[in-house]
Scaffold this active site. Structure first.
Site, PDB file in Angstrom:
ATOM      1  NE  ARG A   1      45.292  38.141  38.488  1.00  0.00           N
ATOM      2  CZ  ARG A   1      44.163  38.845  38.503  1.00  0.00           C
ATOM      3  NH1 ARG A   1      43.108  38.420  37.835  1.00  0.00           N
ATOM      4  NH2 ARG A   1      44.095  39.972  39.176  1.00  0.00           N
TER       5      ARG A   1
ATOM      6  CE  LYS B   1      43.152  43.027  35.225  1.00  0.00           C
ATOM      7  NZ  LYS B   1      43.989  43.636  36.270  1.00  0.00           N
TER       8      LYS B   1
ATOM      9  NE  ARG C   1      39.034  43.928  44.517  1.00  0.00           N
ATOM     10  CZ  ARG C   1      39.434  43.732  43.286  1.00  0.00           C
ATOM     11  NH1 ARG C   1      38.844  44.381  42.293  1.00  0.00           N
ATOM     12  NH2 ARG C   1      40.437  42.919  43.019  1.00  0.00           N
TER      13      ARG C   1
ATOM     14  NE  ARG D   1      44.815  42.544  44.496  1.00  0.00           N
ATOM     15  CZ  ARG D   1      44.034  43.628  44.471  1.00  0.00           C
ATOM     16  NH1 ARG D   1      43.925  44.394  45.534  1.00  0.00           N
ATOM     17  NH2 ARG D   1      43.371  43.926  43.382  1.00  0.00           N
TER      18      ARG D   1
ATOM     19  NE  ARG E   1      39.799  48.174  42.960  1.00  0.00           N
ATOM     20  CZ  ARG E   1      40.448  47.426  42.057  1.00  0.00           C
ATOM     21  NH1 ARG E   1      40.110  47.484  40.786  1.00  0.00           N
ATOM     22  NH2 ARG E   1      41.446  46.646  42.415  1.00  0.00           N
TER      23      ARG E   1
END
Ligand code: AMP
Length: 190
Positions: free
Chosen positions: A89, A13, A134, A145, A128
């Site tokens: 969401r 995204k 992160r 998640r 990532r």
């Protein structure tokens, strides 16, 4: 043009939003980035957000809706078109967004749904996490998640299909190929 970019965590995204901003001059609002910025600045919202984000849970709807509406109301650039990344969401968030636009005589035009196989999502998030540090890109939080995504967020696919706004995009392949598909879908739907 107001657009939602929709998809599982790790579906691309953020990457595709950057390209959409460039091509269509839309103002980008990533609720994940907004929350990470609050955490970095150690604001009261940041303190609350941190506990949810680190567990891979969603921030409560009432708080999240309030944060988003405040940004939409106070950011002049948002008036001429936004790309919402990571919001809505949940169904209550989608309902709130609909009412928000209605109150202002605006509307949501397109929901770009990036569809990516689950194994690829996990792989991308792990990479990532290694590249950026992160905090929520670790195997345990990723699992939560994805669970939350399936339980709370996937119903929005049907929600927006019913509204005639959902544009399904195959989200695996090169960044440019995916972007070309998005641009084609947006132009075809105009
Ligand atoms: P993201 O960068 O979009 O993957 O978001 C990172 C985290 O921020 C999510 O796992 C949630 O904990 C929180 N978050 C971001 N957007 C929302 C939202 N619309 N509703 C609730 N929580 C959110």
């Amino acid at each position: 043009m107001n657009v939602v970019i929709f998809g599982a965590p790790g579906s691309g995204k953020g990457t595709q939003s950057e390209k959409l901003i460039e091509k269509y001059g839309l103002h980008h609002i990533s609720t994940g980035e907004v929350l990470r910025d609050h955490i970095a600045r150690k604001t009261p919202i940041g303190q609350i957000a941190k506990t949810y984000i680190n567990q891979g849970q969603l921030i409560p709807d009432s708080l999240m809706i309030r944060i988003l509406e405040e940004i939409l109301d106070n950011e002049p650039k948002a008036k001429s078109g936004v790309i919402l990344d990571g919001f809505p969401r949940t169904v209550p968030q989608a309902d709130a967004l609909k009412r928000f636009f209605e109150r202002r005589g605006q509307e949501l035009h397109h929901v770009i749904g990036l569809e990516v196989p689950e194994e690829e999502l996990v792989d991308r998030m792990i990479k990532r996490g290694q590249a950026t540090g992160r905090a929520d890109d670790n195997p345990e939080t990723i699992k939560n998640r994805l669970k939350v995504y399936h339980e709370s967020t996937t119903p929005l696919r049907d929600y927006y299909i019913k509204e005639g706004k959902y544009r399904a995009i195959k989200g695996s392949g090169s960044v440019d190929e995916i972007f070309n598909d998005i641009a084609k879908a947006l132009e075809a739907a105009e």
